[in-house]
Structure formats: structure tokens, C-alpha cells
Scaffold this active site. Structure first.
Site, short mmCIF file in Angstrom:
data_model
loop_
_atom_site.label_atom_id
_atom_site.label_comp_id
_atom_site.label_asym_id
_atom_site.label_seq_id
_atom_site.Cartn_x
_atom_site.Cartn_y
_atom_site.Cartn_z
N GLY A 247 0.78 -1.23 0.00
CA GLY A 247 0.00 0.00 0.00
C GLY A 247 0.81 1.28 0.00
N GLU A 289 4.35 -6.35 1.67
CA GLU A 289 3.95 -6.73 0.30
C GLU A 289 3.84 -5.52 -0.62
OE1 GLU A 289 0.19 -8.34 1.34
OE2 GLU A 289 1.02 -10.22 2.04
N PRO A 290 4.92 -4.84 -0.87
CA PRO A 290 4.81 -3.68 -1.76
C PRO A 290 4.61 -4.09 -3.22
CG PRO A 290 7.10 -4.01 -1.08
CD PRO A 290 6.29 -5.07 -0.41
N GLY A 291 3.68 -3.48 -3.89
CA GLY A 291 3.47 -3.73 -5.31
C GLY A 291 3.75 -2.46 -6.08
N ARG A 292 2.82 -1.51 -5.91
CA ARG A 292 2.92 -0.23 -6.62
C ARG A 292 4.27 0.45 -6.39
NH1 ARG A 292 -1.72 3.02 -7.38
NH2 ARG A 292 -2.65 1.75 -5.74
N CYS A 364 -14.99 4.12 -27.27
CA CYS A 364 -16.26 4.77 -27.57
C CYS A 364 -16.99 5.19 -26.32
CB CYS A 364 -17.11 3.85 -28.43
SG CYS A 364 -16.42 3.78 -30.07
N TYR A 394 -0.72 -1.53 -11.89
CA TYR A 394 -2.15 -1.56 -12.22
C TYR A 394 -2.44 -0.86 -13.55
CZ TYR A 394 -1.85 -2.79 -7.33
OH TYR A 394 -1.49 -3.38 -6.14
N1 LLP Z 1 -1.14 -7.07 -0.48
C1 LLP Z 1 -2.46 -7.23 -0.61
C2 LLP Z 1 -3.14 -8.25 0.19
C3 LLP Z 1 -3.17 -6.45 -1.52
O1 LLP Z 1 -4.48 -6.62 -1.64
C4 LLP Z 1 -2.48 -5.48 -2.29
C5 LLP Z 1 -3.19 -4.67 -3.26
C6 LLP Z 1 -1.10 -5.36 -2.12
C7 LLP Z 1 -0.46 -6.15 -1.20
C8 LLP Z 1 -0.26 -4.39 -2.92
O2 LLP Z 1 -0.64 -3.06 -2.71
P1 LLP Z 1 0.26 -1.90 -3.33
O3 LLP Z 1 1.57 -1.93 -2.60
O4 LLP Z 1 0.43 -2.17 -4.77
O5 LLP Z 1 -0.49 -0.65 -3.07
N2 LLP Z 1 -6.02 -1.39 -8.63
C9 LLP Z 1 -5.80 -0.41 -7.58
C10 LLP Z 1 -5.00 -0.98 -6.45
C11 LLP Z 1 -5.64 -2.18 -5.83
C12 LLP Z 1 -4.76 -2.81 -4.81
C13 LLP Z 1 -5.23 -4.14 -4.44
N3 LLP Z 1 -4.44 -4.80 -3.46
C14 LLP Z 1 -5.11 0.80 -8.17
O6 LLP Z 1 -4.87 0.83 -9.36
O7 LLP Z 1 -4.85 1.77 -7.45
#
Ligand code: LLP
Length: 435
Positions: A247, A289-292, A364, A394
Site C-alpha cells: 500500500g 507486500e509492496p506492489g505499486r 467509444c 495496475y
Molecule cells: N497485499 C495485498 C493483500 C493487496 O491486496 C495489495 C493490493 C497489495 C499487497 C499491494 O498493494 P500496493 O503496494 O500495490 O499498493 N487497482 C488499484 C489498487 C488495488 C490494490 C489491491 N491490493 C489501483 O490501481 O490503485
């Protein structure tokens, strides 16, 4: 915003390759990915976790949902961090990339029995259990495969994280996990302990996404630790793991800040050790759990301008519509979360005056907007290229085939060389599912 090997200011380039050259070679729209930046960001989060938590550092699990493909899974394997997957599809890609199953953590609020079985059979390190049904399903799969499965329980600590409603996940009124406040979490703990095929390792919480302040993470950690203490008091044993989720927010626009890995982890470590000391608990292994915050800034999207028109608004002002060759099919975030992006003229420099413009896609519908309002050079013409930074998370992962538009490729650039890691979809791919 831009990845570390991108040069703005002159003609846009990445690792010394002009973006115009990439567009010529690989076509548009395309996601251009800075491989070294991705690798460095993984390493930076990993060392931030280790430095802050020392011997209590658990794993960095890269959140695959932000973006994954087999080649990126191979990079993750090389770098040696873990990965979080939330579907059978993501699990397949992680395994195909050669990631050690022990470093895979499986999420999801409605994993199918088939997905659970596949995960258990593959020998994944951890399954994060999300519901009472799942306690039984994971336990049964473990019995069937003759293993004791390590599990965490996903808890909702009741936090209103400061982010868009659709991506906040830890308040009470949410589909994920077991609420701590209502007692559901305790019920799940008791139920999990009844199964000898499950080894309860600890708790997990993910409070939301694109969060830019550390306070919500701190409150979450406090509530999870209070529950660890209650567990110890009740069962005279300590649970050894806490996963605090992802997050961590990034910069999308000039002037935006992002959460810095080192200081964020340091702040969390202080809270965790203070709370554990207050409860006389040993500090558990802490995972994240960093993604973004890993992949987001490592990609930009390059589009070609197709048409331009000016309209006069009710207040007499002019708005320029610049249509590009992609749109909501490759970047759903503006339509879904009113997310804001910026863009640059990418194939040349211009000193022309800037005018208020709206970048729109080719789909469209009126809501197909890439950037609602941006000042861009008034000499932009069809054939020019525009690049939108910070589309790594994303972006491609939420891309669709809306209007039967083939999804763009991902081009990885490293040390002055570019290569396709996900090819462009073709019309043959689009027809491939039709019977
Ligand atoms: N761990 C869990 C359990 C999650 O559900 C998520 C994201 C993450 C880690 C990674 O979160 P991050 O570090 O990437 O913020 N589609 C949306 C974001 C949805 C996130 C869903 N879960 C967007 O484009 O902002």
C-alpha cells in the site's frame, strides 16, 4: 514519477535510447519498463526491511497484482525476494518464472478449491486465509496432499486509510478477512487451531493502497500486536509472524511525494518494538507486500497522437482534445479512481506556448480520459508521441480488450538495450477465444 534511467528535459530517452526510436521499433501504445530501476527498487525495499527489523525481518513479497509476467517473475527469482499472488493465474506465472514455491504467499478472499489445491500441491510457503470456509478448504487440501500448511489469518484492523474508497481494505465494512473488533478474528484463530494440517504462523493485514502517511500502518501494527498478546495469554505460545501488507504510495504528478522505504520501515520498526515491549512479546518476523511502490515508477506508457480538436467551453475558454491510440483499455485508473497522471511530448522538444488540453483515448465513451487537464505545447500534431509516467502498477495488469483493442506490449530496457518481455496482442489473439 519517472524511473531512474529516464532523461527528461531534452528529447525523452531511457537508458540513452530515444523514446521515438522505441516507438518506431515496437509500435505504440507501449509500456516501456526500466529493468534496472525495477531491480533496484526490489533491493531497496528488501534492505529497508532488513535494516529496520534486523533479525526480525521476514520477507518482502512483491505484490504480483501490480504487474507480473514470466520475465519479471524470473527477475524476482534472481533478486531473491518473495512474491504475493492472489489467483491461480498469478501463481502459474510465478511458478513458470522459477520462483521457489516456499517464497510464494497466496492471497484472495475467494480462492477456489482448485486454486487452493494447486497452491498446496506446489508447496507454497504461506496461504493467507480469508474466511471460515477457507480454513476448512485449506485444511482439507493439506490433508489430501499429506502436508502441514503454514497459514496466516487475514485480519481487518478497522482502519479508515487515507486513500480512494475502492482501494481501502481494512475498515469493518469490507469483503476481506476477519474483523478484530467484532470477534470474528478470534473465532477464526480458535477454528484454525483445531486442524492439525494447518500451522498458524500469525496474522496479516493490508490496509489499502496508494497510502502516503505512515500513521495508518502504525495503528494496524498496534492492533495486530495486541491480538498476538491476547493469543499468548490464552494459549501460552507466541505466534512468530506478522505481515503488514503493501500500500505504500508513489508520486504520479510533479510535486507529489512518495513513501520512502527506509524511513517508512524505520517508523514501523519503532512502533512494532515499542508495542511488543509493552506486551512483553518477542518481536515477530515482519513481512511486507509492496506492489505499486516497486513497479509503479518503473514504467511509462508511450502513445501516438491521432487527432486534435478544440472546443469552446461555456465560460468561453478553449479546451484542446488530444486523442491518443490507447486509453482506458491500457489505463483504467483515471476512469476507476479519478486517478491523475501527467504526460510529456516525447519525440521532440518544443518551446511553443502551452494550452489547456485533455488527453483522451480511442474508446467509444466520453469517460475514456487519460489526463483530464494538462497544459501541453500548442504545436502538438498528429504523429507526435506523448509519454505518461508511473503507469507500471495496475496499468498493464488491469488492461482490457474493450472495443477489441489488442493490449500493448511491455518493452524492458536495460543498459542501452530494449527487448519485448510481453508481446503486443494481435487480432489473431482476439479471435483466438471465439468458437
Ligand atoms: N497485499 C495485498 C493483500 C493487496 O491486496 C495489495 C493490493 C497489495 C499487497 C499491494 O498493494 P500496493 O503496494 O500495490 O499498493 N487497482 C488499484 C489498487 C488495488 C490494490 C489491491 N491490493 C489501483 O490501481 O490503485
Amino acid at each position: 514519477m519517472w524511473s531512474s534511467n529516464v532523461k527528461t528535459g531534452a528529447e525523452l530517452s531511457i537508458s540513452s535510447i530515444p523514446v521515438a526510436q522505441l516507438a518506431k521499433e515496437f509500435g505504440t501504445p507501449a509500456f516501456i519498463m526500466d529493468e534496472s530501476d525495477f531491480r533496484n527498487r526490489c533491493a531497496t525495499w528488501n534492505s529497508a526491511l532488513s535494516t529496520a527489523f534486523g533479525s526480525n525481518a521476514g520477507s518482502v513479497y512483491y505484490a504480483a497484482k501490480a504487474f507480473i509476467c514470466v520475465e519479471v517473475a524470473r527477475w524476482i527469482k534472481d533478486i531473491g525476494i518473495g512474491i504475493d499472488v492472489c489467483t491461480g493465474g498469478e501463481l502459474t506465472v510465478a511458478l513458470k518464472g522459477g520462483i521457489d514455491p516456499a517464497k510464494i504467499e497466496v492471497h484472495g478472499n475467494n480462492k477456489s478449491v482448485a486454486e487452493i489445491e494447486k497452491a498446496v500441491a506446489a508447496g507454497v510457503g504461506t496461504i493467507v486465509i480469508d474466511s471460515l470456509y477457507e480454513i476448512e478448504r485449506v485444511a482439507a487440501a493439506a490433508v489430501k496432499h499429506g502436508v502441514v500448511q503454514k497459514v496466516l489469518l487475514r485480519l481487518t484492523p478497522g482502519i479508515e486509510a487515507h486513500t480512494h474508497e475502492s482501494i481501502a481494505t481494512a475498515h469493518e465494512d469490507v469483503k476481506f478477512g476477519f474483523s478484530i473488533a467484532s470477534g470474528a478474528a478470534w473465532g477464526a484463530i480458535v477454528q484454525t487451531r483445531k486442524h492439525s494440517s494447518l500451522e498458524l504462523r500469525g496474522f496479516h493485514a493490508h490496509i489499502g493502497s496508494q497510502i502516503l502517511e505512515t500513521d495508518s500502518f502504525e495503528i494496524s501494527a498496534q492492533r495486530l500486536i495486541a491480538l498476538l498478546a491476547k493469543y499468548r495469554d490464552e494459549f501460552s505460545a507466541e505466534l512468530p509472524e506478522l505481515d503488514l501488507g503493501g500500500g505504500y504510495g508513489i508520486a504520479y504528478l510533479p510535486g507529489d511525494t512518495e513513501l520512502d522505504p527506509a524511513s517508512t520501515m524505520k517508523a514501523l520498526a519503532q512502533i512494532v518494538s515499542a508495542q511488543c515491549a509493552a506486551h512483553k512479546l518477542s518481536v515477530p518476523k515482519i513481512s511486507i507486500e509492496p506492489g505499486r511502490s516497486i513497479v509503479g515508477p518503473t514504467m511509462f506508457t508511450v502513445y501516438e497522437v491521432g487527432t486534435i480538436k478544440d472546443v469552446t467551453l461555456e465560460n468561453g475558454a478553449n479546451r484542446r482534445y488530444i486523442s491518443v491510440d490507447g486509453g482506458m483499455s491500457d489505463n483504467l485508473r483515471p476512469a476507476l479512481y479519478a486517478a491523475e497522471y501527467t504526460a510529456l511530448l516525447a519525440n521532440r522538444t518544443s518551446t511553443a506556448p502551452k494550452i489547456s488540453s485533455r488527453i483522451v483515448g480511442k474508446h467509444c465513451e466520453t469517460g475514456d480520459i487519460v489526463i483530464r487537464e494538462i497544459d501541453l505545447e500548442n504545436d502538438i500534431v498528429p504523429g507526435d508521441l506523448l509519454a505518461t509516467p508511473a503507469t507500471g502498477a495496475y496499468g498493464r495488469s488491469m488492461a482490457t480488450n474493450y472495443n477489441h483493442v489488442p493490449r500493448p506490449p511491455v518493452i524492458a530496457v536495460k543498459d542501452g538495450k530494449a527487448r519485448v518481455i510481453v508481446r503486443r496482442e494481435t487480432e489473431a489473439d482476439l479471435l483466438g477465444l471465439d468458437i
